[in-house]
Scaffold this motif. Structure first.
Motif, PDB file in Angstrom:
ATOM      1  N   SER A   1      83.542  37.092  40.948  1.00 18.79           N
ATOM      2  CA  SER A   1      83.175  37.368  39.552  1.00 18.79           C
ATOM      3  C   SER A   1      82.123  38.472  39.424  1.00 18.79           C
ATOM      4  CB  SER A   1      82.624  36.093  38.899  1.00 18.79           C
ATOM      5  OG  SER A   1      81.368  35.745  39.460  1.00 18.79           O
ATOM      6  N   LYS A   2      81.489  38.825  40.548  1.00 15.29           N
ATOM      7  CA  LYS A   2      80.414  39.833  40.581  1.00 15.29           C
ATOM      8  C   LYS A   2      79.197  39.417  39.744  1.00 15.29           C
ATOM      9  CE  LYS A   2      83.527  43.798  41.248  1.00 15.29           C
ATOM     10  NZ  LYS A   2      83.902  45.157  40.757  1.00 15.29           N
ATOM     11  N   CYS A   3      79.053  38.120  39.516  1.00 14.78           N
ATOM     12  CA  CYS A   3      77.908  37.638  38.753  1.00 14.78           C
ATOM     13  C   CYS A   3      76.628  37.937  39.531  1.00 14.78           C
ATOM     14  CB  CYS A   3      78.030  36.136  38.514  1.00 14.78           C
ATOM     15  SG  CYS A   3      76.606  35.415  37.670  1.00 14.78           S
ATOM     16  N   PRO A   4      75.674  38.660  38.943  1.00 14.47           N
ATOM     17  CA  PRO A   4      74.461  39.047  39.679  1.00 14.47           C
ATOM     18  C   PRO A   4      73.613  37.859  40.124  1.00 14.47           C
ATOM     19  CG  PRO A   4      74.264  39.606  37.345  1.00 14.47           C
ATOM     20  CD  PRO A   4      75.686  39.219  37.576  1.00 14.47           C
ATOM     21  N   THR A   5      73.672  36.751  39.390  1.00 13.14           N
ATOM     22  CA  THR A   5      72.860  35.598  39.790  1.00 13.14           C
ATOM     23  C   THR A   5      73.429  34.918  41.034  1.00 13.14           C
ATOM     24  OG1 THR A   5      74.063  34.063  38.342  1.00 13.14           O
ATOM     25  CG2 THR A   5      72.153  35.209  37.417  1.00 13.14           C
ATOM     26  N   TRP A   6      74.765  34.867  41.150  1.00 14.15           N
ATOM     27  CA  TRP A   6      75.358  34.285  42.365  1.00 14.15           C
ATOM     28  C   TRP A   6      75.147  35.205  43.559  1.00 14.15           C
ATOM     29  CZ3 TRP A   6      76.015  29.446  42.689  1.00 14.15           C
ATOM     30  CH2 TRP A   6      76.461  28.682  41.600  1.00 14.15           C
ATOM     31  N   TRP A   7      75.259  36.510  43.342  1.00 18.76           N
ATOM     32  CA  TRP A   7      75.032  37.457  44.441  1.00 18.76           C
ATOM     33  C   TRP A   7      73.547  37.544  44.804  1.00 18.76           C
ATOM     34  CZ3 TRP A   7      78.132  39.939  47.818  1.00 18.76           C
ATOM     35  CH2 TRP A   7      79.496  39.892  47.576  1.00 18.76           C
ATOM     36  N   GLY A   8      72.689  37.310  43.843  1.00 13.22           N
ATOM     37  CA  GLY A   8      71.255  37.336  44.122  1.00 13.22           C
ATOM     38  C   GLY A   8      70.699  35.991  44.542  1.00 13.22           C
ATOM     39  N   LEU A   9      71.598  34.974  44.629  1.00 11.81           N
ATOM     40  CA  LEU A   9      71.234  33.605  45.026  1.00 11.81           C
ATOM     41  C   LEU A   9      70.259  32.954  44.044  1.00 11.81           C
ATOM     42  CD1 LEU A   9      70.750  34.065  48.905  1.00 11.81           C
ATOM     43  CD2 LEU A   9      72.830  33.484  47.646  1.00 11.81           C
ATOM     44  N   THR A  10      70.194  33.463  42.820  1.00 13.24           N
ATOM     45  CA  THR A  10      69.264  32.925  41.828  1.00 13.24           C
ATOM     46  C   THR A  10      69.959  32.073  40.765  1.00 13.24           C
ATOM     47  OG1 THR A  10      69.463  34.945  40.500  1.00 13.24           O
ATOM     48  CG2 THR A  10      67.658  34.848  42.116  1.00 13.24           C
ATOM     49  N   ALA A  11      71.226  31.740  40.972  1.00 16.40           N
ATOM     50  CA  ALA A  11      71.995  31.036  39.940  1.00 16.40           C
ATOM     51  C   ALA A  11      71.337  29.717  39.532  1.00 16.40           C
ATOM     52  CB  ALA A  11      73.420  30.790  40.424  1.00 16.40           C
ATOM     53  N   LEU A  12      70.821  28.972  40.510  1.00 12.06           N
ATOM     54  CA  LEU A  12      70.234  27.671  40.193  1.00 12.06           C
ATOM     55  C   LEU A  12      68.885  27.796  39.498  1.00 12.06           C
ATOM     56  CD1 LEU A  12      71.151  25.472  43.290  1.00 12.06           C
ATOM     57  CD2 LEU A  12      72.296  25.651  41.075  1.00 12.06           C
ATOM     58  N   VAL A  13      68.297  28.967  39.537  1.00  9.38           N
ATOM     59  CA  VAL A  13      67.059  29.187  38.782  1.00  9.38           C
ATOM     60  C   VAL A  13      67.337  29.006  37.286  1.00  9.38           C
ATOM     61  CG1 VAL A  13      65.289  30.883  38.167  1.00  9.38           C
ATOM     62  CG2 VAL A  13      66.111  30.721  40.540  1.00  9.38           C
ATOM     63  N   TYR A  14      68.558  29.368  36.857  1.00  9.98           N
ATOM     64  CA  TYR A  14      68.941  29.290  35.446  1.00  9.98           C
ATOM     65  C   TYR A  14      69.841  28.095  35.146  1.00  9.98           C
ATOM     66  CZ  TYR A  14      67.574  34.154  36.118  1.00  9.98           C
ATOM     67  OH  TYR A  14      66.894  35.299  36.463  1.00  9.98           O
TER      68      TYR A  14
ATOM     69  N   GLY B   1      73.489  32.251  30.030  1.00 14.20           N
ATOM     70  CA  GLY B   1      72.170  31.919  29.518  1.00 14.20           C
ATOM     71  C   GLY B   1      71.016  32.422  30.358  1.00 14.20           C
ATOM     72  N   VAL B   2      71.209  33.546  31.048  1.00 14.05           N
ATOM     73  CA  VAL B   2      70.146  34.068  31.906  1.00 14.05           C
ATOM     74  C   VAL B   2      68.903  34.423  31.080  1.00 14.05           C
ATOM     75  CG1 VAL B   2      69.505  35.947  33.460  1.00 14.05           C
ATOM     76  CG2 VAL B   2      71.763  34.875  33.648  1.00 14.05           C
ATOM     77  N   GLY B   3      69.096  34.941  29.880  1.00 13.42           N
ATOM     78  CA  GLY B   3      67.959  35.293  29.035  1.00 13.42           C
ATOM     79  C   GLY B   3      67.454  34.150  28.180  1.00 13.42           C
ATOM     80  N   GLY B   4      68.006  32.977  28.384  1.00 10.24           N
ATOM     81  CA  GLY B   4      67.665  31.812  27.574  1.00 10.24           C
ATOM     82  C   GLY B   4      68.924  31.070  27.184  1.00 10.24           C
ATOM     83  N   ARG B   5      68.844  29.769  27.142  1.00  6.36           N
ATOM     84  CA  ARG B   5      70.013  28.955  26.823  1.00  6.36           C
ATOM     85  C   ARG B   5      70.387  29.137  25.349  1.00  6.36           C
ATOM     86  NH1 ARG B   5      71.936  23.658  28.220  1.00  6.36           N
ATOM     87  NH2 ARG B   5      73.083  22.808  26.459  1.00  6.36           N
ATOM     88  N   PRO B   6      71.560  29.739  25.037  1.00  4.63           N
ATOM     89  CA  PRO B   6      71.931  29.898  23.628  1.00  4.63           C
ATOM     90  C   PRO B   6      72.361  28.564  23.030  1.00  4.63           C
ATOM     91  CG  PRO B   6      73.681  30.715  25.042  1.00  4.63           C
ATOM     92  CD  PRO B   6      72.570  30.302  25.951  1.00  4.63           C
ATOM     93  N   GLU B   7      71.883  28.282  21.859  1.00  5.89           N
ATOM     94  CA  GLU B   7      72.198  27.014  21.199  1.00  5.89           C
ATOM     95  C   GLU B   7      72.374  27.255  19.712  1.00  5.89           C
ATOM     96  OE1 GLU B   7      73.586  23.743  21.988  1.00  5.89           O
ATOM     97  OE2 GLU B   7      72.120  24.170  23.567  1.00  5.89           O
ATOM     98  N   VAL B   8      73.504  26.784  19.164  1.00  5.52           N
ATOM     99  CA  VAL B   8      73.787  26.931  17.737  1.00  5.52           C
ATOM    100  C   VAL B   8      73.171  25.751  16.984  1.00  5.52           C
ATOM    101  CG1 VAL B   8      75.569  27.035  15.967  1.00  5.52           C
ATOM    102  CG2 VAL B   8      75.908  28.207  18.143  1.00  5.52           C
TER     103      VAL B   8
ATOM    104  N   HIS C   1      67.425  30.476  21.375  1.00  3.25           N
ATOM    105  CA  HIS C   1      67.353  30.470  22.829  1.00  3.25           C
ATOM    106  C   HIS C   1      66.392  29.370  23.260  1.00  3.25           C
ATOM    107  CE1 HIS C   1      68.953  34.796  23.753  1.00  3.25           C
ATOM    108  NE2 HIS C   1      69.886  33.964  23.331  1.00  3.25           N
ATOM    109  N   TYR C   2      66.900  28.474  24.087  1.00  6.36           N
ATOM    110  CA  TYR C   2      66.117  27.337  24.560  1.00  6.36           C
ATOM    111  C   TYR C   2      65.700  27.545  26.012  1.00  6.36           C
ATOM    112  CZ  TYR C   2      67.034  24.177  20.607  1.00  6.36           C
ATOM    113  OH  TYR C   2      67.073  23.579  19.364  1.00  6.36           O
TER     114      TYR C   2
END
Length: 652
Positions: free
Chosen positions: A184-197, A454-461, A554-555
């Motif tokens: 998927s080329k997701c930068p968080t998975w490639w940067g190993l930071t996915a679980l941070v978010y 939601g890297v910049g914040g969890r979007p919530e309606v 953003h939560y």
């Protein structure tokens, strides 16, 4: 080669429980989601009554096309199918004799019928995973037929073949889940930071997710490395000839699923994945062989081979895995006693490796399935006493072997989709069969958590209403999704609140791409009780509001430090207003009304549904159950089943 009797019994009992969770969870939500006054009325998508088997199986097969012959509306028909699923799965859970092919055919057909009418609220990967696993349960379950006067048995020589299909599904699920994170080329998975978010941005976190999110970044990055290890290379050990390696793979998969359950509410998905893991077990895990009185002499060569297979080979596999784990992810200790990690390969190298390994995954399946069929044939010839029994057992092995080969073949189509070149090389005949059976969901493609949102914040309606043009806006509080910042995250699995889930997806886009959201707003503006039952707090109990709007916030989880901006000891979340999601609307808005009419949500002059005795009985049952909360309902059903089993001593 050990048998799989206990694993088979565990699998079938657990599938009964999973079906019970799925049907029970869906039943309490049916009126608000799919009823005539619901968000997406099922009557708008279910075709007219079928007059032949050809019509019934056309396009999207569903038993709902037969229920008009009983005089039932679509809403009542869905109630009927769901209740039938609850009763059947409950009986299968409690009584082992009912866990047969016929029962699982019924359960699979019922869920498939509801799935095709469920639209976006049932189009989740775990729904199609349940359909595929449910179809395999039909093959695994005993048919209980007496042929030629032979006594029926719950266990057969072909059980290893059908349980192998479960193992192959587990392999495809886990391998794909790991691969798509990188493709998927997701930068968080490639940067190993996915679980941070991940912990704060997943759909419905648990209270434990708040604590997990406080872990240091180096530990969360290391956790991503371990996740890659469990999902990509480890599934190859499912087919290892050495039993301890298969058990190691089993416990690691179970560990991953348990950790996911602790930190996130993913309905029955993690439980279903653990059920698939039972295919890695055998009877030797549960029953130790009795030692004979006389000691059996083993040759020196035999002893050496046992040491190599049970000790040397597993140690070599672990050493090899550890070496490449360190090399590929740059694992190293720092002076502050932390373990740092960074991916040491790029996207091109990974795609080259994927192109190389994909054909070998298919050949691994071919050789492993061929071995299971061969062993089953030998057992039929060796362990059956009479010639009639040998022939009958061999016939069943041949039949189920052929079915397994067919299932394996068509599963290669979605499996090969992980890599373009491999996918192109799939035989066109297999593609055609897969295309013709796609609506039945015998096999499916998977790929969970492909990208981190939601890297910049969890979007919530946040949906609000008011009665006067300049009046105060009041928020609607949903049952499970974040809203009030001081409310703790809930524990709701194995129930799946489908509206709360879809609102999470809606927050990732806009209402134009989620037209059902406008239907929800209309139902709230008109105060439909069925929809309000899916909401925790209605701020307008006496009369619905005149105006409604939706705002995107953003939560973030609060941080465990006193000087954090906006932190209080009572709050779990902080939130900031991001943008307008839906402009202010009135129920009389012409554009709004025009859309609702085009979507058939508003139908002028529509005659009322005729009342029948079957419909009245179904309405009475629903009235008795009332607006029961989903988690309470499914756990009550499960608890009742366990109590009955304990009283009758009928476990498995």
């Amino acid at each position: 080669m050990a048998g799989v009797r206990v694993a088979k019994d565990l699998f079938l009992w657990s599938m009964s429980v999973i079906y019970l969770f799925a049907f029970g969870s869906l039943y309490v939500q049916l009126p608000g989601l799919f009823g005539d006054n619901g968000i997406l009325p099922a009557r708008l998508v279910v075709k007219p009554a079928a007059n032949s088997w050809g019509e019934l199986l056309d396009d999207h097969p569903t038993l709902l096309r037969l229920t008009p012959k009983l005089g039932l509306s679509t809403q009542s028909a869905m109630d009927l199918l769901c209740l039938a699923g609850i009763v059947t799965s409950f009986m299968c859970m409690v009584f082992k004799g009912l866990r047969d092919t016929v029962s699982f055919i019924v359960l699979w057909m019922l869920y498939l019928s509801l799935y095709h009418a469920g639209q976006t609220f049932l189009w989740f990967q775990w729904d199609i995973l349940l359909l595929e696993t449910g179809f395999l349960a039909i093959l695994v379950a005993p048919l209980n037929l007496n042929v030629f006067g032979l006594r029926s048995s719950s266990y057969h020589h072909h059980d290893n073949i059908t349980m192998w299909l479960v193992k192959w599904l587990l392999f495809r699920l886990m391998f794909a889940s790991g691969v798509v994170k990188l493709t998927s080329k997701c930068p968080t998975w490639w940067g190993l930071t996915a679980l941070v978010y991940h912990f704060e941005t997943q759909c419905i976190p648990t209270p434990a997710a708040w604590f997990w999110s406080q872990f240091p970044t180096w530990l969360l990055k290391l956790s991503v490395v371990i996740t890659y290890f469990i999902e990509i290379p480890l599934p190859f050990l499912f087919f290892a000839p050495v039993r301890c390696l298969r058990l190691f793979a089993f416990w690691m998969q179970v560990l991953l699923q348990v950790l996911i359950m602790i930190t996130g509410n993913y309905n029955f998905f993690n439980l279903l994945t653990i059920v698939l893991c039972f295919s890695l077990l055998d009877d030797e895990l549960f029953f130790r062989k009795k030692a004979s009185g006389a000691k059996t002499k083993r040759s020196l060569i035999w002893t050496i081979l046992r040491i190599i297979s049970n000790v040397v080979f597993p140690l070599a596999v672990f050493a090899f895995s550890g070496f490449f784990l360190v090399k590929l992810f740059g694992l190293h200790f720092e002076k502050d006693y932390t373990i740092q990690s960074n991916i040491q390969f790029d996207y091109q190298k990974f795609t080259e490796w994927l192109k190389f390994i994909m054909p070998y995954t298919m050949w691994l399946g071919v050789l492993s399935l061929g071995y299971e069929i061969f062993i089953s044939v030998l057992r039929s010839l060796k362990e059956e006493k009479s010639q009639v029994q040998k022939v009958w057992s061999l016939l069943k092995v041949v039949v189920f072997g052929a079915v397994a080969v067919g299932m394996f073949s068509i599963s290669l189509v979605p499996h090969a989709g992980l890599e373009k070149k491999t996918s192109v090389n799939i035989w066109p005949g297999i593609r055609q069969i897969h295309s013709r059976t796609k609506a039945l969901h015998f096999v499916n493609g998977y790929g969970l958590f492909r990208r981190m949102t939601g890297v910049g914040g969890r979007p919530e309606v946040i949906i609000e209403g008011r009665n006067r043009l300049n009046g105060e806006w009041k928020e609607y509080e949903f049952l499970y999704k974040p809203g009030n910042v001081s409310r703790a995250p809930p524990i709701v699995a194995p129930h799946q609140p489908r509206l709360d889930w879809q609102l999470w997806f809606a927050a990732l886009g806009n209402y134009q791409n989620n037209p059902w959201f406008l239907n929800l707003i209309y139902r709230l503006l008109t105060g439909q009780k069925e929809v309000l039952d899916l909401i925790a707090h209605n701020p307008f109990p006496s009369a619905p509001p005149k105006y409604m709007r939706a705002t995107l916030y953003h939560y973030h989880f609060t941080k465990d430090q006193p000087d954090y901006d906006g932190y209080t000891t009572e709050d779990w979340w902080t939130r900031t207003k991001h943008m307008e999601y839906l402009p202010e609307l009135m129920v009389q808005d012409e554009t709004f009304v025009s859309y609702l009419k085009s979507a058939n949500i508003i139908q002028e002059g529509r005659p009322p549904e005729p009342s029948t005795i079957f419909g009245s009985i179904l309405d009475f049952i629903r009235a008795q159950i009332g607006g029961t909360e989903g988690f309470t309902f499914v756990m009550s059903l499960f608890g009742l089943g366990i109590a009955i089993q304990m009283l009758n001593g009928l476990f498995f």
